[in-house]
Scaffold this motif. Structure first.
Motif, PDB file in Angstrom:
ATOM      1  N   ARG A  76      10.985   3.223  -5.542  1.00 13.03           N
ATOM      2  CA  ARG A  76       9.900   2.356  -5.086  1.00 13.03           C
ATOM      3  C   ARG A  76      10.334   0.889  -5.129  1.00 13.03           C
ATOM      4  NH1 ARG A  76       6.248   3.578  -8.620  1.00 13.03           N
ATOM      5  NH2 ARG A  76       5.220   5.187  -7.406  1.00 13.03           N
ATOM      6  N   ASN A  77      10.974   0.470  -6.207  1.00 15.86           N
ATOM      7  CA  ASN A  77      11.411  -0.919  -6.348  1.00 15.86           C
ATOM      8  C   ASN A  77      12.495  -1.270  -5.326  1.00 15.86           C
ATOM      9  OD1 ASN A  77       9.602  -1.451  -8.404  1.00 15.86           O
ATOM     10  ND2 ASN A  77      11.069  -0.901 -10.012  1.00 15.86           N
ATOM     11  N   ALA A  78      13.411  -0.349  -5.081  1.00 19.18           N
ATOM     12  CA  ALA A  78      14.447  -0.594  -4.074  1.00 19.18           C
ATOM     13  C   ALA A  78      13.824  -0.738  -2.684  1.00 19.18           C
ATOM     14  CB  ALA A  78      15.473   0.542  -4.083  1.00 19.18           C
ATOM     15  N   LEU A  79      12.839   0.090  -2.378  1.00 20.59           N
ATOM     16  CA  LEU A  79      12.170  -0.001  -1.082  1.00 20.59           C
ATOM     17  C   LEU A  79      11.367  -1.294  -0.980  1.00 20.59           C
ATOM     18  CD1 LEU A  79      11.578   1.210   1.663  1.00 20.59           C
ATOM     19  CD2 LEU A  79       9.722   2.518   0.623  1.00 20.59           C
ATOM     20  N   THR A 105       9.799   4.708   3.850  1.00 14.13           N
ATOM     21  CA  THR A 105       9.500   5.888   3.039  1.00 14.13           C
ATOM     22  C   THR A 105      10.563   6.069   1.958  1.00 14.13           C
ATOM     23  OG1 THR A 105      10.690   7.333   4.568  1.00 14.13           O
ATOM     24  CG2 THR A 105       8.335   7.087   4.920  1.00 14.13           C
ATOM     25  N   PHE A 106      10.148   6.724   0.896  1.00 14.98           N
ATOM     26  CA  PHE A 106      11.086   7.120  -0.152  1.00 14.98           C
ATOM     27  C   PHE A 106      10.673   8.484  -0.663  1.00 14.98           C
ATOM     28  CE2 PHE A 106       7.703   4.928  -2.349  1.00 14.98           C
ATOM     29  CZ  PHE A 106       7.567   5.539  -3.576  1.00 14.98           C
ATOM     30  N   TYR A 107      11.600   9.163  -1.307  1.00 12.79           N
ATOM     31  CA  TYR A 107      11.375  10.523  -1.777  1.00 12.79           C
ATOM     32  C   TYR A 107      11.355  10.545  -3.294  1.00 12.79           C
ATOM     33  CZ  TYR A 107      12.345  11.713   3.023  1.00 12.79           C
ATOM     34  OH  TYR A 107      12.274  11.776   4.392  1.00 12.79           O
ATOM     35  N   THR A 108      10.436  11.326  -3.839  1.00 13.16           N
ATOM     36  CA  THR A 108      10.313  11.429  -5.284  1.00 13.16           C
ATOM     37  C   THR A 108      10.151  12.886  -5.687  1.00 13.16           C
ATOM     38  OG1 THR A 108       7.903  11.291  -5.277  1.00 13.16           O
ATOM     39  CG2 THR A 108       9.107   9.213  -5.381  1.00 13.16           C
ATOM     40  N   SER A 109      10.267  13.087  -6.965  1.00 10.99           N
ATOM     41  CA  SER A 109      10.029  14.396  -7.545  1.00 10.99           C
ATOM     42  C   SER A 109       9.134  14.188  -8.752  1.00 10.99           C
ATOM     43  CB  SER A 109      11.355  15.037  -7.952  1.00 10.99           C
ATOM     44  OG  SER A 109      11.125  16.269  -8.583  1.00 10.99           O
ATOM     45  N   SER A 110       8.201  15.095  -8.966  1.00 15.67           N
ATOM     46  CA  SER A 110       7.246  14.923 -10.060  1.00 15.67           C
ATOM     47  C   SER A 110       7.905  14.989 -11.436  1.00 15.67           C
ATOM     48  CB  SER A 110       6.143  15.964  -9.957  1.00 15.67           C
ATOM     49  OG  SER A 110       6.702  17.262  -9.988  1.00 15.67           O
ATOM     50  N   ASP A 111       9.085  15.572 -11.525  1.00 15.69           N
ATOM     51  CA  ASP A 111       9.751  15.651 -12.825  1.00 15.69           C
ATOM     52  C   ASP A 111      10.753  14.517 -13.047  1.00 15.69           C
ATOM     53  OD1 ASP A 111      11.405  16.645 -10.869  1.00 15.69           O
ATOM     54  OD2 ASP A 111      12.279  18.214 -12.112  1.00 15.69           O
ATOM     55  N   GLN A 145       0.864  -1.177   0.000  1.00  9.60           N
ATOM     56  CA  GLN A 145       0.000   0.000   0.000  1.00  9.60           C
ATOM     57  C   GLN A 145       0.902   1.229   0.000  1.00  9.60           C
ATOM     58  OE1 GLN A 145      -2.420   0.432   3.486  1.00  9.60           O
ATOM     59  NE2 GLN A 145      -3.599   2.109   2.626  1.00  9.60           N
ATOM     60  N   GLU A 146       0.630   2.143  -0.910  1.00 15.85           N
ATOM     61  CA  GLU A 146       1.447   3.351  -1.027  1.00 15.85           C
ATOM     62  C   GLU A 146       0.584   4.565  -0.730  1.00 15.85           C
ATOM     63  OE1 GLU A 146       4.101   5.671  -4.394  1.00 15.85           O
ATOM     64  OE2 GLU A 146       3.736   3.521  -4.617  1.00 15.85           O
ATOM     65  N   ARG A 147       1.155   5.485   0.029  1.00 13.75           N
ATOM     66  CA  ARG A 147       0.433   6.732   0.285  1.00 13.75           C
ATOM     67  C   ARG A 147       1.416   7.889   0.311  1.00 13.75           C
ATOM     68  NH1 ARG A 147      -1.107   8.174   6.163  1.00 13.75           N
ATOM     69  NH2 ARG A 147       0.759   7.547   7.263  1.00 13.75           N
ATOM     70  N   GLU A 148       0.908   9.031  -0.042  1.00  8.67           N
ATOM     71  CA  GLU A 148       1.713  10.241  -0.104  1.00  8.67           C
ATOM     72  C   GLU A 148       1.705  10.921   1.255  1.00  8.67           C
ATOM     73  OE1 GLU A 148       1.855  14.311  -2.761  1.00  8.67           O
ATOM     74  OE2 GLU A 148       0.726  12.588  -3.473  1.00  8.67           O
ATOM     75  N   LEU A 149       2.887  11.256   1.739  1.00 12.48           N
ATOM     76  CA  LEU A 149       3.003  11.930   3.030  1.00 12.48           C
ATOM     77  C   LEU A 149       3.166  13.434   2.892  1.00 12.48           C
ATOM     78  CD1 LEU A 149       5.383   9.445   4.898  1.00 12.48           C
ATOM     79  CD2 LEU A 149       2.892   9.565   4.995  1.00 12.48           C
ATOM     80  N   LEU A 180       4.092  -2.922   3.494  1.00 10.79           N
ATOM     81  CA  LEU A 180       3.921  -4.300   3.054  1.00 10.79           C
ATOM     82  C   LEU A 180       3.240  -5.083   4.171  1.00 10.79           C
ATOM     83  CD1 LEU A 180       4.450  -6.830   1.290  1.00 10.79           C
ATOM     84  CD2 LEU A 180       6.734  -6.927   2.317  1.00 10.79           C
ATOM     85  N   THR A 181       2.152  -5.755   3.837  1.00 10.60           N
ATOM     86  CA  THR A 181       1.436  -6.611   4.780  1.00 10.60           C
ATOM     87  C   THR A 181       1.483  -8.039   4.248  1.00 10.60           C
ATOM     88  OG1 THR A 181      -0.050  -4.793   5.331  1.00 10.60           O
ATOM     89  CG2 THR A 181      -0.762  -7.007   5.961  1.00 10.60           C
ATOM     90  N   VAL A 182       1.975  -8.955   5.097  1.00  4.48           N
ATOM     91  CA  VAL A 182       2.093 -10.356   4.706  1.00  4.48           C
ATOM     92  C   VAL A 182       1.326 -11.217   5.707  1.00  4.48           C
ATOM     93  CG1 VAL A 182       3.675 -12.271   4.254  1.00  4.48           C
ATOM     94  CG2 VAL A 182       4.402  -9.931   3.779  1.00  4.48           C
ATOM     95  N   PRO A 183       0.215 -11.826   5.288  1.00  5.13           N
ATOM     96  CA  PRO A 183      -0.477 -12.767   6.170  1.00  5.13           C
ATOM     97  C   PRO A 183       0.261 -14.111   6.173  1.00  5.13           C
ATOM     98  CG  PRO A 183      -1.719 -12.439   4.147  1.00  5.13           C
ATOM     99  CD  PRO A 183      -0.514 -11.566   4.066  1.00  5.13           C
ATOM    100  N   TRP A 184       0.330 -14.743   7.357  1.00  2.00           N
ATOM    101  CA  TRP A 184       1.007 -16.031   7.448  1.00  2.00           C
ATOM    102  C   TRP A 184       0.356 -16.887   8.528  1.00  2.00           C
ATOM    103  CZ3 TRP A 184       3.670 -17.731  11.846  1.00  2.00           C
ATOM    104  CH2 TRP A 184       3.848 -16.777  12.847  1.00  2.00           C
ATOM    105  N   SER A 185       0.588 -18.171   8.434  1.00  2.76           N
ATOM    106  CA  SER A 185       0.119 -19.106   9.446  1.00  2.76           C
ATOM    107  C   SER A 185       1.093 -20.278   9.510  1.00  2.76           C
ATOM    108  CB  SER A 185      -1.294 -19.595   9.134  1.00  2.76           C
ATOM    109  OG  SER A 185      -1.323 -20.283   7.912  1.00  2.76           O
ATOM    110  N   LEU A 186       1.103 -20.952  10.646  1.00  2.00           N
ATOM    111  CA  LEU A 186       1.933 -22.137  10.848  1.00  2.00           C
ATOM    112  C   LEU A 186       0.985 -23.291  11.142  1.00  2.00           C
ATOM    113  CD1 LEU A 186       4.865 -23.135  10.998  1.00  2.00           C
ATOM    114  CD2 LEU A 186       4.787 -22.699  13.453  1.00  2.00           C
ATOM    115  N   GLN A 187       1.114 -24.363  10.378  1.00  2.00           N
ATOM    116  CA  GLN A 187       0.152 -25.450  10.422  1.00  2.00           C
ATOM    117  C   GLN A 187       0.866 -26.786  10.595  1.00  2.00           C
ATOM    118  OE1 GLN A 187      -1.930 -25.706   6.712  1.00  2.00           O
ATOM    119  NE2 GLN A 187      -3.675 -26.764   7.614  1.00  2.00           N
ATOM    120  N   ARG A 188       0.277 -27.639  11.424  1.00  2.00           N
ATOM    121  CA  ARG A 188       0.769 -29.005  11.575  1.00  2.00           C
ATOM    122  C   ARG A 188       0.219 -29.811  10.409  1.00  2.00           C
ATOM    123  NH1 ARG A 188      -0.028 -29.745  17.223  1.00  2.00           N
ATOM    124  NH2 ARG A 188      -2.181 -30.236  16.730  1.00  2.00           N
TER     125      ARG A 188
END
Length: 181
Positions: free
Chosen positions: A142-145, A127-133, A83-87, A101-109
């Motif tokens: 974004r990919n590195a983050l 967080t990461f910083y961008t410029s509109s130009d 999920q991305e949002r502008e600060l 990043l949200t990761v659902p997980w479970s441990l099962q026998r």
């Protein structure tokens, strides 16, 4: 000049002693850096080629866990969600953006299908910083983050799995509950 160097050295030694006394240790260097689960099956909604699955596999291998389809326990990874949002709002030149990043997980026998942990989530953000130009720079940042968040989510998942200790039967009991003191 000698007195200043002596005081700086004394301060550094004192800091090391204080950190060691409170139990501080670097991640991956303490007694909890390996998992005692031994063998684990891994099931991922993203498939074996997803970035998160590769990171979790690498962390499990580093923690001494063997991945096998015949293991007594199965780690289930759900669909990870970014999920991305502008600060920063407005027409400012540089904008700050948050990626979560949200990761659902479970441990099962495996033997009886019982869940030792059902529908837990690992949530990490950065967080990461961008410029509109500079649109290409934004995608690179974004990919590195995303890569860093996948690594951090895998580390946190391993940390959560450390509470499970195998019994002599090869099964892991449920995690101990936190008692309030």
């Amino acid at each position: 000049m000698k007195r200043r160097s002596f005081l700086a050295g004394l301060t550094g030694i004192g800091l090391v002693l204080v950190l060691a006394g409170c139990g501080f240790q670097l991640r991956g260097t303490g007694p909890g850096s390996t998992l005692t689960l031994g063998e684990l099956a891994l099931e991922s909604a993203g498939g074996p080629t997803s970035a998160l699955t590769r990171e979790v596999t690498q962390e499990l291998n580093s923690a001494g866990v063997t991945l096998s389809d015949q293991a007594p326990l199965r780690l289930n990874l759900g669909d990870e969600a970014f999920q991305e949002r502008e600060l920063t709002y407005g027409d400012a030149g540089t904008q700050e953006r948050q990626l979560t990043l949200t990761v659902p997980w479970s441990l099962q026998r495996v033997a009886d299908g019982a869940y030792l942990t059902s529908q837990e989530e690992v949530v990490v953000s950065g967080t990461f910083y961008t410029s509109s130009d500079q649109l290409l720079t934004r995608d690179d940042a974004r990919n590195a983050l995303k890569e860093e968040l996948n690594r951090e989510a895998a580390r946190r998942l391993i940390d959560r799995l450390q509470v499970y200790q195998p019994e002599s039967t090869g099964n892991a009991p449920a995690a101990p509950t936190a008692s309030s003191s």
